[in-house]
Structure formats: C-alpha cells, structure tokens
Design a protein around this motif. Structure first.
Motif, PDB file in Angstrom:
ATOM      1  N   PRO A  19      -5.164  -2.080 -10.949  1.00 21.95           N
ATOM      2  CA  PRO A  19      -4.940  -1.535  -9.606  1.00 21.95           C
ATOM      3  C   PRO A  19      -4.564  -0.058  -9.698  1.00 21.95           C
ATOM      4  CG  PRO A  19      -3.101  -2.921 -10.290  1.00 21.95           C
ATOM      5  CD  PRO A  19      -4.178  -3.104 -11.317  1.00 21.95           C
ATOM      6  N   LEU A  20      -5.061   0.742  -8.768  1.00 20.66           N
ATOM      7  CA  LEU A  20      -4.731   2.164  -8.678  1.00 20.66           C
ATOM      8  C   LEU A  20      -3.937   2.379  -7.405  1.00 20.66           C
ATOM      9  CD1 LEU A  20      -4.920   5.171  -9.404  1.00 20.66           C
ATOM     10  CD2 LEU A  20      -7.206   5.212  -8.367  1.00 20.66           C
ATOM     11  N   LEU A  21      -2.675   2.763  -7.561  1.00 23.45           N
ATOM     12  CA  LEU A  21      -1.781   2.954  -6.418  1.00 23.45           C
ATOM     13  C   LEU A  21      -1.697   4.438  -6.088  1.00 23.45           C
ATOM     14  CD1 LEU A  21      -1.019   0.125  -7.548  1.00 23.45           C
ATOM     15  CD2 LEU A  21       1.348   0.624  -6.921  1.00 23.45           C
ATOM     16  N   HIS A  22      -2.006   4.806  -4.855  1.00 25.35           N
ATOM     17  CA  HIS A  22      -1.860   6.180  -4.385  1.00 25.35           C
ATOM     18  C   HIS A  22      -0.497   6.284  -3.705  1.00 25.35           C
ATOM     19  CE1 HIS A  22      -6.076   7.393  -5.150  1.00 25.35           C
ATOM     20  NE2 HIS A  22      -6.331   6.113  -4.910  1.00 25.35           N
ATOM     21  N   LEU A  23       0.486   6.804  -4.409  1.00 26.42           N
ATOM     22  CA  LEU A  23       1.857   6.845  -3.914  1.00 26.42           C
ATOM     23  C   LEU A  23       2.094   8.094  -3.075  1.00 26.42           C
ATOM     24  CD1 LEU A  23       3.629   5.745  -7.221  1.00 26.42           C
ATOM     25  CD2 LEU A  23       2.818   4.298  -5.336  1.00 26.42           C
ATOM     26  N   GLN A  24       2.808   7.918  -1.955  1.00 25.87           N
ATOM     27  CA  GLN A  24       3.055   9.036  -1.042  1.00 25.87           C
ATOM     28  C   GLN A  24       4.488   8.990  -0.529  1.00 25.87           C
ATOM     29  OE1 GLN A  24       0.004   8.406   1.936  1.00 25.87           O
ATOM     30  NE2 GLN A  24      -1.467   9.686   0.829  1.00 25.87           N
ATOM     31  N   GLY A  25       4.946  10.162  -0.051  1.00 25.86           N
ATOM     32  CA  GLY A  25       6.265  10.225   0.556  1.00 25.86           C
ATOM     33  C   GLY A  25       7.362  10.586  -0.433  1.00 25.86           C
ATOM     34  N   SER A  26       8.583  10.299  -0.052  1.00 23.82           N
ATOM     35  CA  SER A  26       9.750  10.600  -0.877  1.00 23.82           C
ATOM     36  C   SER A  26       9.738   9.747  -2.140  1.00 23.82           C
ATOM     37  CB  SER A  26      11.016  10.310  -0.085  1.00 23.82           C
ATOM     38  OG  SER A  26      11.146   8.910   0.139  1.00 23.82           O
ATOM     39  N   PRO A  27      10.553  10.109  -3.148  1.00 20.00           N
ATOM     40  CA  PRO A  27      10.630   9.266  -4.344  1.00 20.00           C
ATOM     41  C   PRO A  27      10.969   7.814  -4.017  1.00 20.00           C
ATOM     42  CG  PRO A  27      11.633  11.382  -4.797  1.00 20.00           C
ATOM     43  CD  PRO A  27      11.303  11.375  -3.331  1.00 20.00           C
ATOM     44  N   TYR A  28      11.898   7.590  -3.099  1.00 25.35           N
ATOM     45  CA  TYR A  28      12.238   6.215  -2.740  1.00 25.35           C
ATOM     46  C   TYR A  28      11.034   5.512  -2.118  1.00 25.35           C
ATOM     47  CZ  TYR A  28      14.240   2.164  -0.426  1.00 25.35           C
ATOM     48  OH  TYR A  28      14.485   0.884  -0.003  1.00 25.35           O
ATOM     49  N   ARG A  29      10.313   6.185  -1.204  1.00 28.33           N
ATOM     50  CA  ARG A  29       9.148   5.573  -0.567  1.00 28.33           C
ATOM     51  C   ARG A  29       8.059   5.263  -1.598  1.00 28.33           C
ATOM     52  NH1 ARG A  29       9.067   2.891   3.716  1.00 28.33           N
ATOM     53  NH2 ARG A  29       6.835   3.358   3.903  1.00 28.33           N
ATOM     54  N   TRP A  31      -3.685   1.747 -27.156  1.00 31.56           N
ATOM     55  CA  TRP A  31      -2.270   1.421 -26.954  1.00 31.56           C
ATOM     56  C   TRP A  31      -2.086  -0.056 -27.247  1.00 31.56           C
ATOM     57  CZ3 TRP A  31       0.469  -1.265 -22.826  1.00 31.56           C
ATOM     58  CH2 TRP A  31       1.852  -1.040 -22.829  1.00 31.56           C
ATOM     59  N   ASP A  32      -1.504  -0.357 -28.407  1.00 32.60           N
ATOM     60  CA  ASP A  32      -1.313  -1.737 -28.848  1.00 32.60           C
ATOM     61  C   ASP A  32       0.093  -2.192 -28.483  1.00 32.60           C
ATOM     62  OD1 ASP A  32      -3.766  -1.295 -29.973  1.00 32.60           O
ATOM     63  OD2 ASP A  32      -3.059  -1.256 -32.045  1.00 32.60           O
ATOM     64  N   TRP A  33       0.170  -3.362 -27.838  1.00 31.37           N
ATOM     65  CA  TRP A  33       1.484  -3.816 -27.371  1.00 31.37           C
ATOM     66  C   TRP A  33       1.459  -5.318 -27.149  1.00 31.37           C
ATOM     67  CZ3 TRP A  33       5.793  -2.088 -28.439  1.00 31.37           C
ATOM     68  CH2 TRP A  33       6.943  -2.249 -27.657  1.00 31.37           C
ATOM     69  N   PHE A  34       2.569  -5.859 -26.637  1.00 34.69           N
ATOM     70  CA  PHE A  34       2.693  -7.294 -26.419  1.00 34.69           C
ATOM     71  C   PHE A  34       1.633  -7.816 -25.449  1.00 34.69           C
ATOM     72  CE2 PHE A  34       7.285  -6.304 -27.330  1.00 34.69           C
ATOM     73  CZ  PHE A  34       7.355  -7.000 -28.526  1.00 34.69           C
ATOM     74  N   THR A  35       1.159  -9.015 -25.705  1.00 38.38           N
ATOM     75  CA  THR A  35       0.344  -9.708 -24.713  1.00 38.38           C
ATOM     76  C   THR A  35       1.255 -10.116 -23.545  1.00 38.38           C
ATOM     77  OG1 THR A  35       0.725 -11.837 -25.788  1.00 38.38           O
ATOM     78  CG2 THR A  35      -1.226 -10.614 -26.468  1.00 38.38           C
ATOM     79  N   GLY A  36       0.657 -10.259 -22.378  1.00 34.56           N
ATOM     80  CA  GLY A  36       1.424 -10.716 -21.219  1.00 34.56           C
ATOM     81  C   GLY A  36       2.038  -9.622 -20.377  1.00 34.56           C
ATOM     82  N   VAL A  37       2.067  -8.383 -20.880  1.00 29.76           N
ATOM     83  CA  VAL A  37       2.610  -7.263 -20.100  1.00 29.76           C
ATOM     84  C   VAL A  37       1.589  -6.836 -19.048  1.00 29.76           C
ATOM     85  CG1 VAL A  37       3.317  -4.838 -20.222  1.00 29.76           C
ATOM     86  CG2 VAL A  37       4.112  -6.452 -21.959  1.00 29.76           C
ATOM     87  N   GLU A  38       2.061  -6.611 -17.812  1.00 30.45           N
ATOM     88  CA  GLU A  38       1.191  -6.213 -16.704  1.00 30.45           C
ATOM     89  C   GLU A  38       1.238  -4.697 -16.487  1.00 30.45           C
ATOM     90  OE1 GLU A  38      -0.808  -8.128 -15.150  1.00 30.45           O
ATOM     91  OE2 GLU A  38      -0.119 -10.134 -15.719  1.00 30.45           O
ATOM     92  N   GLY A  39       0.077  -4.104 -16.193  1.00 33.66           N
ATOM     93  CA  GLY A  39      -0.001  -2.654 -16.022  1.00 33.66           C
ATOM     94  C   GLY A  39      -0.635  -2.249 -14.711  1.00 33.66           C
ATOM     95  N   ALA A  40      -0.650  -0.929 -14.458  1.00 38.45           N
ATOM     96  CA  ALA A  40      -1.269  -0.362 -13.257  1.00 38.45           C
ATOM     97  C   ALA A  40      -1.483   1.122 -13.483  1.00 38.45           C
ATOM     98  CB  ALA A  40      -0.395  -0.594 -12.027  1.00 38.45           C
ATOM     99  N   LEU A  41      -2.328   1.722 -12.652  1.00 41.65           N
ATOM    100  CA  LEU A  41      -2.476   3.171 -12.608  1.00 41.65           C
ATOM    101  C   LEU A  41      -1.758   3.690 -11.368  1.00 41.65           C
ATOM    102  CD1 LEU A  41      -6.261   3.614 -13.507  1.00 41.65           C
ATOM    103  CD2 LEU A  41      -4.290   3.666 -15.052  1.00 41.65           C
ATOM    104  N   LEU A  42      -1.014   4.775 -11.527  1.00 38.63           N
ATOM    105  CA  LEU A  42      -0.318   5.413 -10.420  1.00 38.63           C
ATOM    106  C   LEU A  42      -0.868   6.811 -10.211  1.00 38.63           C
ATOM    107  CD1 LEU A  42       3.404   4.587 -11.395  1.00 38.63           C
ATOM    108  CD2 LEU A  42       1.810   3.176 -10.072  1.00 38.63           C
ATOM    109  N   GLN A  43      -1.026   7.204  -8.963  1.00 42.51           N
ATOM    110  CA  GLN A  43      -1.407   8.577  -8.631  1.00 42.51           C
ATOM    111  C   GLN A  43      -0.412   9.124  -7.622  1.00 42.51           C
ATOM    112  OE1 GLN A  43      -5.602   9.493  -8.123  1.00 42.51           O
ATOM    113  NE2 GLN A  43      -5.150  10.942  -6.489  1.00 42.51           N
ATOM    114  N   TRP A  44       0.112  10.321  -7.888  1.00 40.07           N
ATOM    115  CA  TRP A  44       1.078  10.939  -6.980  1.00 40.07           C
ATOM    116  C   TRP A  44       1.000  12.453  -7.109  1.00 40.07           C
ATOM    117  CZ3 TRP A  44       2.347   9.166 -11.804  1.00 40.07           C
ATOM    118  CH2 TRP A  44       3.115   9.989 -12.627  1.00 40.07           C
ATOM    119  N   ARG A  45       1.646  13.135  -6.185  1.00 43.50           N
ATOM    120  CA  ARG A  45       1.694  14.597  -6.215  1.00 43.50           C
ATOM    121  C   ARG A  45       3.090  15.057  -6.580  1.00 43.50           C
ATOM    122  NH1 ARG A  45      -2.246  17.733  -4.470  1.00 43.50           N
ATOM    123  NH2 ARG A  45      -0.815  19.427  -3.940  1.00 43.50           N
ATOM    124  N   HIS A  46       3.133  16.097  -7.422  1.00 44.68           N
ATOM    125  CA  HIS A  46       4.387  16.770  -7.763  1.00 44.68           C
ATOM    126  C   HIS A  46       4.189  18.246  -7.459  1.00 44.68           C
ATOM    127  CE1 HIS A  46       8.096  17.729  -9.855  1.00 44.68           C
ATOM    128  NE2 HIS A  46       7.444  18.633 -10.573  1.00 44.68           N
TER     129      HIS A  46
END
Length: 365
Positions: A5-15, A135-150
């Motif tokens: 999943p690719l999340l397009h994050l917007q707003g304040s850090p809390y949002r 990137w080698d790591w434990f099986t079972g870990v869930e990931g995502a892509l994040l996109q935001w502006r700084h």
C-alpha cells in the motif's frame, strides 16, 4: 507477492500519524505481536521491555516533537497502546542491543540481513546516481510505502507498519537512502542519542548530500548502523556508525560500492564485532558475491543488477534469501523487500518479498 500500500500522508504530524494508523490498523497489530515475540525471545523480560519502551518514548519526545506527534497519531489511529508504538519505533535499538546483551538468538537463528549497492553517474548503464538493496528480515513483518512533504521536499519511503520513520527511499531533492544493520561490542541501548528510525527519517527529508550524511554521523548512536546514502548531484557514500565513532566511505570511479552487515575496516574505528565470532559469515559471502556479480559488466545493466539481486548461490546465506523451514518460526528470515532507487529519475522500484518471485513495481515522484 502483492504490491505494498502507498499512503499519501497530509496535514500536521499528528494527522499524518492518524492516517497511517487508520489505514494500516491490522498490519500494525501484526507488527506489535511479531516484535514483542522477537524481543521476548531475545531475552528481554516482559516488565523490562515496558520500561525500555517507556525510556525510548521519552527520548523521541525530547529529540523531535513532530516525530512524537506522529507516533501519537499512529497509536490513536490504530488503537494500539502508545508504548507499543514506541516499541516498534525503537525496535532497532531494542533488538540489536538485546542480541548483544543476552547472546540470543544463536548464529544459526538469524542467518543474515541486508546487502546494499550503489554508484554515481557512469556506474550503471541507465545513467545517473543509483542505490539499492536486498533488505533481509523476519518473516511475518508487515510493510508499506509512505509519501509526505517536508517543506518543499517530497519523500517516498518504505517503512514497517507503525514505524513513523521510513528507512529506505528517496526524495524530490535527489537524495536516497538504504540501510544495513551493524553490531559492535560498544553498542548500548542506554546511550542517549537520536534513535535509528528518527535518524533515517531526517536523512530522507534532507535537501542535500551533506545534510543527509550529517544526520547519519551525528550525534554518536546507541547502536551501530550503516546508512547507504546517495545523491543525484553529489554521488554515493556508505556511512558506518557506532558508539566508538563514524566513517564515511565514498564511491569513486566506475565500480559500484557494496556494503553488507560488517564494518569494512573495523580497526579504522576501533570497533570489536564480537557477534561475528559466533559464525555469522553470510555477511562476507553476500558482500563478496554482490561485488563479483556487478563487476561482470561495466557499466552495469539493469538486467545484470536484477540478476545479482536474485542470486541464490550460498543457499540460506545467499543474496536472495528464503525462509529455512527447519528454523523456529520466530527466527525465520528472508529477503522481505528489495529496492532499486534511481535518484536522477526519482524512480523507486521494489519487490515485496524475495526479488526472484516477482517483477519490480515502480513509484515515481
């Protein structure tokens, strides 16, 4: 495997944290369960795990109010306790220090981790500065892509669900980052410093190569780590960091730079890698194998690069890794994520799972 999943994050850090938590609610719950199990298996008593998580929550609060606000949002959006979100965000220090402190798991348990590569313009046939890794790591870990502006900079990066700081990615200023775990006897989770995942977020938000390298090296970390940093404008470097000091190794000429999970010259920093004495030799195999495969072409074609990332020589110790079914479930690892970052083109190509099992998906800024 499916695309992330690719999340397009917007707003304040809390949002932004709230959006992260709401959209990845089930994945975050899975990661909390996975990491609590791995940390208990590593020897941390449950009551002490809560104390250590509380300490890191205070450290995130002190070091970066915006990062802490993002964590608050993730907790509220996901319905998880804030201490469990702190546990996820501090999982690098908590796990790596526990492995050193308690001597678990054994060498046969966690068989290998990550292999990074990169080079400036002229190293790769498709042109421009490029970096990437398995990137080698434990099986079972869930990931995502994040996109935001700084500010004026847009960032896209890979994260584990619930972790506010993306660790592998690139930005619109042409800065890219990959990471490798390192270990040294001087590592100590009690050292007050900028936590690993806050450091990676700052690197990915950097507007210049110098700024990115600066975030990697200062201040001295609690636990050793390698930051593989690239810049469309300024080239590629791998930054080895430890409580004993840091070292920046720049890529020169037409040969790619490669790094795995050992210090290339431990004597240069005076670090002692006691964990390598237990037989975890795959880091040397993977580093040598990647260098050898990429040296077969100059400049390196995309076909040659992807063939190297999919290479299985060495079996469980190889570049493209698959779970060993005879390992305990809580210690099984694999190539969880493979990334190829073209910094001039601002193109992020990846596979979720071993790269031999699927074609690369692409996100472009």
């Amino acid at each position: 495997m499916s695309e992330l999943p690719l999340l397009h994050l917007q707003g304040s850090p809390y949002r932004q944290g709230l959006q992260h938590g709401e959209q990845l609610r089930e994945a975050i719950a899975t990661n909390v369960e996975v990491y609590r199990s791995r940390m208990l298996t590593s020897g941390i008593p449950e009551d002490e795990l809560a104390e250590r998580s509380q300490r890191f929550l205070g450290l995130f609060t002190r070091e970066d109010a915006a990062y802490r606000a993002t964590m608050d949002g993730i907790a509220d959006g996901s319905g998880q306790h804030l201490l469990d979100i702190a546990l996820l965000n501090a999982r690098y220090e908590l796990l790596y220090s526990a492995w050193s402190e308690f001597g678990r798991p054994t060498a046969e348990g966690v068989r290998s981790e990550c292999t990074s590569f990169g080079g400036s313009d002229g190293v790769f046939a498709s042109g421009g500065a490029q970096i990437g890794q398995n990137w080698d790591w434990f099986t079972g870990v869930e990931g995502a892509l994040l996109q935001w502006r700084h500010g004026e900079t847009t960032v896209v990066g890979f994260t584990e669900a619930g972790v506010a700081g993306a660790k592998i990615g690139l930005n619109s200023a042409g800065i890219g980052l990959c990471v490798n775990g390192l270990g040294a006897s001087a590592d100590d989770w009690r050292i007050d410093s900028v936590p690993f995942h806050l450091r990676t977020r700052r690197i990915l938000q950097s507007a210049s190569f110098a700024e990115a390298v600066g975030h990697a090296v200062a201040p001295r970390p609690a636990c050793s780590a390698n930051f593989f940093v690239g810049s469309a404008a300024s080239g590629v470097a791998t930054v080895e960091t430890s409580p004993a000091g840091s070292r920046v190794i720049y890529q020169h000429g037409d040969s790619p730079l490669v790094h795995a999970n050992h210090f290339r010259d431990p004597d240069a920093l005076g670090v002692y890698q006691s964990w390598l004495e237990t037989g975890r030799v795959s880091t040397y195999h993977r580093c040598d194998r990647m260098e050898s495969l990429l040296a077969q072409e100059s400049p390196v074609s995309s076909g040659r690069l992807y063939a190297a990332m999919r290479d299985h020589e060495g079996g469980p110790l190889g570049l493209c890794r698959h779970p060993v079914e005879t390992d305990p479930v809580e210690l099984r690892t694999h190539t969880a994520f493979a990334a190829h970052l073209e910094l001039d083109a601002k193109r992020f190509s990846y596979t979720w799972g071993p790269p031999c099992e699927s074609e690369f998906a692409t996100v472009t800024l």
